[in-house]
Design an enzyme around this catalytic site. Structure first.
Site, PDB file in Angstrom:
ATOM      1  N   TYR A 188       1.981  24.632 -49.913  1.00 58.23           N
ATOM      2  CA  TYR A 188       2.940  25.590 -49.339  1.00 58.23           C
ATOM      3  C   TYR A 188       2.523  27.032 -49.685  1.00 58.23           C
ATOM      4  O   TYR A 188       2.461  27.910 -48.810  1.00 58.23           O
ATOM      5  CB  TYR A 188       4.361  25.284 -49.841  1.00 58.23           C
ATOM      6  CG  TYR A 188       5.321  26.415 -49.578  1.00 58.23           C
ATOM      7  CD1 TYR A 188       5.766  26.690 -48.283  1.00 58.23           C
ATOM      8  CD2 TYR A 188       5.763  27.257 -50.604  1.00 58.23           C
ATOM      9  CE1 TYR A 188       6.614  27.755 -48.028  1.00 58.23           C
ATOM     10  CE2 TYR A 188       6.608  28.319 -50.359  1.00 58.23           C
ATOM     11  CZ  TYR A 188       7.032  28.565 -49.070  1.00 58.23           C
ATOM     12  OH  TYR A 188       7.872  29.642 -48.812  1.00 58.23           O
ATOM     13  N   VAL A 246       7.452  38.317 -46.307  1.00 58.34           N
ATOM     14  CA  VAL A 246       7.682  39.289 -47.383  1.00 58.34           C
ATOM     15  C   VAL A 246       6.447  40.134 -47.698  1.00 58.34           C
ATOM     16  O   VAL A 246       6.526  41.049 -48.508  1.00 58.34           O
ATOM     17  CB  VAL A 246       8.231  38.644 -48.679  1.00 58.34           C
ATOM     18  CG1 VAL A 246       9.618  38.067 -48.479  1.00 58.34           C
ATOM     19  CG2 VAL A 246       7.275  37.602 -49.218  1.00 58.34           C
ATOM     20  N   LYS A 270       4.798  30.071 -41.399  1.00 64.10           N
ATOM     21  CA  LYS A 270       5.688  28.946 -41.089  1.00 64.10           C
ATOM     22  C   LYS A 270       5.684  28.624 -39.588  1.00 64.10           C
ATOM     23  O   LYS A 270       5.948  27.496 -39.181  1.00 64.10           O
ATOM     24  CB  LYS A 270       7.108  29.249 -41.598  1.00 64.10           C
ATOM     25  CG  LYS A 270       7.139  29.251 -43.143  1.00 64.10           C
ATOM     26  CD  LYS A 270       8.415  29.803 -43.752  1.00 64.10           C
ATOM     27  CE  LYS A 270       8.307  29.709 -45.275  1.00 64.10           C
ATOM     28  NZ  LYS A 270       9.110  30.628 -46.023  1.00 64.10           N
ATOM     29  N   TYR A 317      15.268  35.508 -41.788  1.00 65.40           N
ATOM     30  CA  TYR A 317      16.115  35.230 -42.956  1.00 65.40           C
ATOM     31  C   TYR A 317      17.571  35.313 -42.502  1.00 65.40           C
ATOM     32  O   TYR A 317      17.895  34.879 -41.404  1.00 65.40           O
ATOM     33  CB  TYR A 317      15.804  36.208 -44.096  1.00 65.40           C
ATOM     34  CG  TYR A 317      14.320  36.353 -44.342  1.00 65.40           C
ATOM     35  CD1 TYR A 317      13.539  35.227 -44.572  1.00 65.40           C
ATOM     36  CD2 TYR A 317      13.691  37.586 -44.312  1.00 65.40           C
ATOM     37  CE1 TYR A 317      12.173  35.340 -44.791  1.00 65.40           C
ATOM     38  CE2 TYR A 317      12.326  37.708 -44.535  1.00 65.40           C
ATOM     39  CZ  TYR A 317      11.579  36.575 -44.757  1.00 65.40           C
ATOM     40  OH  TYR A 317      10.241  36.690 -44.961  1.00 65.40           O
ATOM     41  N   SER A 321       5.645  34.288 -44.854  1.00 57.24           N
ATOM     42  CA  SER A 321       6.434  33.345 -44.039  1.00 57.24           C
ATOM     43  C   SER A 321       6.045  33.282 -42.567  1.00 57.24           C
ATOM     44  O   SER A 321       6.507  32.389 -41.853  1.00 57.24           O
ATOM     45  CB  SER A 321       7.922  33.674 -44.133  1.00 57.24           C
ATOM     46  OG  SER A 321       8.439  33.075 -45.275  1.00 57.24           O
TER      47      SER A 321
END
Ligand code: GLU
Length: 304
Positions: free
Chosen positions: A188, A258, A66, A240, A63
């Protein structure tokens, strides 16, 4: 500030946590990673560096990618981006469907999976070759031309990516994504599969730590104010549903993945990356969270 000595002291203090938590295993390729690894790298905006452990071992950035996607999307869409995705913390898990259903297919922010899947769709629509453009940007912002996707990780994630597929279907149903679901998911997962070391990531994030320096990499340019706003979103949405805890204990903008990596930025001072695959129940690296808490405690400086 003797950052090297500081990092070495921190390492001694976090050793008792070395066996806490477990690595992500919902992505089969990530379950194969040796969980007992640790690396840390700090890069100050004045060029000082400090390094610990396996700081040069590449890992799956997941992530953290992102943030790169957000930089590119903001550069090409400007404020139009916020019509497709929000910028409020979610308070739910990164792969939650509930909020997305209630809010009719508009993801809360770019860092939950739904938001990043929308950004993947934007990049697919904008670029003729999004895979190449994304990688070019990451290579240029980190100054490291050998950075690459790990296609095995991406494929292994697709094979078991039922939740992300459900998110993409819900987005498609609400008309938030334009391209076909399979292409969006493929891209993605590919972005998540990029592998970088702590050293490479910390160099890349210096660009976000120093908004006074011109941000222009591989044709992606941002204003100082856009860079600061990306930091604001990292601060509120980067962990998160543990963003509050991170703000409370660490007090820096950052983003976790992660794969066990965490990047954090002290604006106009440094960018720091820590990696250790064992995660807590929220999906954040146990040793990573602890190391960063100690860093801002020992230096007595955070953004607050
Ligand atoms: N590829 C991962 C997923 O979609 C990213 C999760 C993360 O690092 O937060 O589940």
């Amino acid at each position: 500030m003797d950052y090297q000595q500081l990092l070495e002291n921190i390492y001694q203090e976090i050793l008792p946590y070395a066996k806490e938590g477990k690595q992500a295993d919902y992505i089969p390729e990530l379950a194969k990673v040796n969980p007992d690894q640790f690396g840390m790298f700090l890069h100050s905006i004045y060029g000082e560096t400090a390094s610990l452990g396996s700081a040069d071992t590449r890992f799956s950035i997941q992530s953290i990618s992102k943030v790169f996607a957000l930089a590119i999307c903001l550069s090409i869409k400007g404020d139009e981006l916020w019509k497709r995705v929000g910028r409020e913390p979610s308070g739910t898990a990164f792969n939650s469907l509930i909020q997305l259903e209630i809010e009719k297919g508009v993801p809360r922010n770019p860092f939950v999976n739904a938001g990043a899947i929308v950004m993947a769709d934007i990049l697919l629509s904008h670029f003729e070759n999004p895979e190449r453009e994304f990688l070019n940007f990451v290579r240029e912002v980190s100054g490291e031309p050998t950075i690459d996707y790990n296609r095995e990780v991406a494929e292994s994630e697709r094979e078991f990516g039922y939740l992300n597929a459900a998110i993409a279907n819900l987005l498609k149903y609400h008309g938030t994504i334009e391209n076909d679901i399979e292409s969006v998911l493929h891209f993605y997962f590919l972005m998540c599969s990029v592998e970088m070391s702590c050293r490479e990531l910390s160099l890349a994030f210096l660009a976000f730590a120093n908004h006074r320096r011109k941000f222009n990499y591989a044709g992606i340019s941002l204003t100082a104010s856009q860079v600061k706003r990306i930091n604001a979103i990292m601060q509120t949405c980067g962990f998160y549903d543990e963003a509050g805890e991170f703000a409370y204990f660490v007090g820096l903008p950052g983003k976790s993945g992660v794969g066990g990596g965490i990047v954090a930025i002290h604006p106009l001072q440094y960018s720091v990356v820590v990696w250790s695959p064992r995660l807590n129940s929220k999906g954040n690296s146990v040793m990573g969270m602890k190391a960063l808490e100690l860093l801002t405690t020992e230096t007595k400086e955070s953004i607050f």
